[in-house]
Motif scaffolding. Structure first.
Motif, PDB file in Angstrom:
ATOM      1  N   THR A   1      16.645 -74.833 -19.865  1.00 49.72           N
ATOM      2  CA  THR A   1      15.799 -74.934 -21.059  1.00 49.72           C
ATOM      3  C   THR A   1      15.267 -76.349 -21.234  1.00 49.72           C
ATOM      4  OG1 THR A   1      17.045 -73.152 -22.109  1.00 49.72           O
ATOM      5  CG2 THR A   1      15.716 -74.559 -23.554  1.00 49.72           C
ATOM      6  N   GLY A   2      16.132 -77.334 -21.051  1.00 49.25           N
ATOM      7  CA  GLY A   2      15.718 -78.725 -21.198  1.00 49.25           C
ATOM      8  C   GLY A   2      14.659 -79.119 -20.185  1.00 49.25           C
ATOM      9  N   THR A   3      14.847 -78.703 -18.942  1.00 50.79           N
ATOM     10  CA  THR A   3      13.883 -79.042 -17.891  1.00 50.79           C
ATOM     11  C   THR A   3      12.546 -78.357 -18.141  1.00 50.79           C
ATOM     12  OG1 THR A   3      15.623 -79.432 -16.265  1.00 50.79           O
ATOM     13  CG2 THR A   3      13.442 -78.931 -15.403  1.00 50.79           C
ATOM     14  N   GLN A   4      12.582 -77.095 -18.562  1.00 49.80           N
ATOM     15  CA  GLN A   4      11.333 -76.379 -18.837  1.00 49.80           C
ATOM     16  C   GLN A   4      10.569 -77.012 -20.005  1.00 49.80           C
ATOM     17  OE1 GLN A   4      10.123 -74.097 -16.656  1.00 49.80           O
ATOM     18  NE2 GLN A   4      11.975 -74.735 -15.581  1.00 49.80           N
ATOM     19  N   SER A   5      11.292 -77.492 -21.010  1.00 54.25           N
ATOM     20  CA  SER A   5      10.655 -78.160 -22.155  1.00 54.25           C
ATOM     21  C   SER A   5       9.984 -79.457 -21.726  1.00 54.25           C
ATOM     22  CB  SER A   5      11.692 -78.448 -23.243  1.00 54.25           C
ATOM     23  OG  SER A   5      12.224 -77.251 -23.739  1.00 54.25           O
ATOM     24  N   LEU A   6      10.662 -80.227 -20.893  1.00 57.55           N
ATOM     25  CA  LEU A   6      10.076 -81.472 -20.397  1.00 57.55           C
ATOM     26  C   LEU A   6       8.880 -81.194 -19.493  1.00 57.55           C
ATOM     27  CD1 LEU A   6      13.388 -83.368 -19.594  1.00 57.55           C
ATOM     28  CD2 LEU A   6      11.767 -83.949 -21.410  1.00 57.55           C
ATOM     29  N   LYS A   7       8.987 -80.179 -18.674  1.00 57.15           N
ATOM     30  CA  LYS A   7       7.892 -79.799 -17.768  1.00 57.15           C
ATOM     31  C   LYS A   7       6.653 -79.395 -18.574  1.00 57.15           C
ATOM     32  CE  LYS A   7       6.875 -76.522 -14.058  1.00 57.15           C
ATOM     33  NZ  LYS A   7       7.441 -75.416 -13.262  1.00 57.15           N
ATOM     34  N   TYR A   8       6.849 -78.627 -19.640  1.00 60.47           N
ATOM     35  CA  TYR A   8       5.730 -78.224 -20.495  1.00 60.47           C
ATOM     36  C   TYR A   8       5.039 -79.453 -21.093  1.00 60.47           C
ATOM     37  CZ  TYR A   8       3.186 -76.240 -24.442  1.00 60.47           C
ATOM     38  OH  TYR A   8       2.208 -75.916 -25.351  1.00 60.47           O
ATOM     39  N   ALA A   9       5.817 -80.394 -21.599  1.00 56.53           N
ATOM     40  CA  ALA A   9       5.241 -81.611 -22.178  1.00 56.53           C
ATOM     41  C   ALA A   9       4.484 -82.401 -21.119  1.00 56.53           C
ATOM     42  CB  ALA A   9       6.340 -82.471 -22.802  1.00 56.53           C
ATOM     43  N   LEU A  10       5.017 -82.471 -19.917  1.00 60.58           N
ATOM     44  CA  LEU A  10       4.352 -83.195 -18.833  1.00 60.58           C
ATOM     45  C   LEU A  10       3.039 -82.519 -18.453  1.00 60.58           C
ATOM     46  CD1 LEU A  10       4.336 -85.517 -16.830  1.00 60.58           C
ATOM     47  CD2 LEU A  10       5.818 -84.148 -15.328  1.00 60.58           C
ATOM     48  N   LYS A  11       3.018 -81.205 -18.442  1.00 67.15           N
ATOM     49  CA  LYS A  11       1.766 -80.488 -18.153  1.00 67.15           C
ATOM     50  C   LYS A  11       0.731 -80.759 -19.243  1.00 67.15           C
ATOM     51  CE  LYS A  11       3.286 -76.694 -15.235  1.00 67.15           C
ATOM     52  NZ  LYS A  11       3.341 -75.226 -15.103  1.00 67.15           N
ATOM     53  N   LEU A  12       1.158 -80.826 -20.494  1.00 68.76           N
ATOM     54  CA  LEU A  12       0.243 -81.176 -21.581  1.00 68.76           C
ATOM     55  C   LEU A  12      -0.307 -82.580 -21.382  1.00 68.76           C
ATOM     56  CD1 LEU A  12       2.084 -79.822 -24.757  1.00 68.76           C
ATOM     57  CD2 LEU A  12      -0.048 -78.946 -23.777  1.00 68.76           C
ATOM     58  N   TYR A  13       0.566 -83.513 -21.031  1.00 74.37           N
ATOM     59  CA  TYR A  13       0.149 -84.901 -20.796  1.00 74.37           C
ATOM     60  C   TYR A  13      -0.909 -84.963 -19.696  1.00 74.37           C
ATOM     61  CZ  TYR A  13       0.295 -89.688 -19.101  1.00 74.37           C
ATOM     62  OH  TYR A  13      -0.057 -90.945 -18.678  1.00 74.37           O
ATOM     63  N   ILE A  14      -0.678 -84.268 -18.611  1.00 71.89           N
ATOM     64  CA  ILE A  14      -1.627 -84.268 -17.490  1.00 71.89           C
ATOM     65  C   ILE A  14      -2.962 -83.679 -17.934  1.00 71.89           C
ATOM     66  CG2 ILE A  14      -2.106 -83.318 -15.200  1.00 71.89           C
ATOM     67  CD1 ILE A  14       1.011 -83.437 -14.748  1.00 71.89           C
ATOM     68  N   ALA A  15      -2.914 -82.566 -18.667  1.00 70.80           N
ATOM     69  CA  ALA A  15      -4.145 -81.933 -19.144  1.00 70.80           C
ATOM     70  C   ALA A  15      -4.919 -82.864 -20.085  1.00 70.80           C
ATOM     71  CB  ALA A  15      -3.826 -80.612 -19.847  1.00 70.80           C
ATOM     72  N   ALA A  16      -4.211 -83.559 -20.967  1.00 76.23           N
ATOM     73  CA  ALA A  16      -4.864 -84.508 -21.877  1.00 76.23           C
ATOM     74  C   ALA A  16      -5.482 -85.659 -21.097  1.00 76.23           C
ATOM     75  CB  ALA A  16      -3.860 -85.038 -22.904  1.00 76.23           C
ATOM     76  N   GLN A  17      -4.766 -86.101 -20.083  1.00 78.54           N
ATOM     77  CA  GLN A  17      -5.260 -87.192 -19.233  1.00 78.54           C
ATOM     78  C   GLN A  17      -6.561 -86.797 -18.522  1.00 78.54           C
ATOM     79  OE1 GLN A  17      -3.490 -90.292 -18.758  1.00 78.54           O
ATOM     80  NE2 GLN A  17      -5.399 -90.879 -17.833  1.00 78.54           N
ATOM     81  N   GLU A  18      -6.673 -85.535 -18.159  1.00 81.19           N
ATOM     82  CA  GLU A  18      -7.820 -85.056 -17.392  1.00 81.19           C
ATOM     83  C   GLU A  18      -8.997 -84.610 -18.257  1.00 81.19           C
ATOM     84  OE1 GLU A  18      -5.924 -82.054 -15.019  1.00 81.19           O
ATOM     85  OE2 GLU A  18      -5.260 -83.532 -13.533  1.00 81.19           O
TER      86      GLU A  18
END
Length: 122
Positions: free
Chosen positions: A79-96
């Motif tokens: 659960t913790g890893t999936q939550s961090l992964k989701y936030a990282l995907k959001l960060y990448i999308a915002a960056q792009e």
């Protein structure tokens, strides 16, 4: 690289996330940046390497394997890893999101520099 205010604004206004969910994801990105330099990682490979470290399945958890990333997780690794992964995907999308970034810069051009152009997330 994007700053906290931009990322927070993007999550709320572009993705439609609530303030509490946006704050939670911002906090998760800060946890990741304590270990990984996301500015460098984004320039290097669009954060592909760091994102790959968060590939962790329920099967991995059942087998007792630990995640490949170096973020401390208290509680359930999956659960913790999936939550961090989701936030990282959001960060990448915002960056792009160049269009949103350009509009955000224009909208904040007259704002106090300390409010609009905050500390860049690593």
């Amino acid at each position: 690289m994007i700053g906290e205010n931009y990322f927070y604004d993007w999550m709320i206004n572009k993705k439609g996330l609530s303030e509490s969910v946006a704050k939670t994801n911002l906090s998760r990105i800060k946890r990741i940046t304590y270990v990984y330099d996301l500015s460098y990682e984004y320039i290097n490979d669009g954060c592909a390497h760091v994102l790959s470290l968060f590939e962790y399945s329920a099967e991995d958890a059942e087998l007792g394997l630990e995640p490949e990333h170096n973020i401390v997780i208290k509680g359930d690794y999956y659960t913790g890893t999936q939550s961090l992964k989701y936030a990282l995907k959001l960060y990448i999308a915002a960056q792009e999101d160049d269009d949103y970034f350009d509009a955000w810069i224009k909208a904040n051009a007259d704002a106090d520099e300390t409010e609009a152009f905050d500390e860049t997330l690593k």
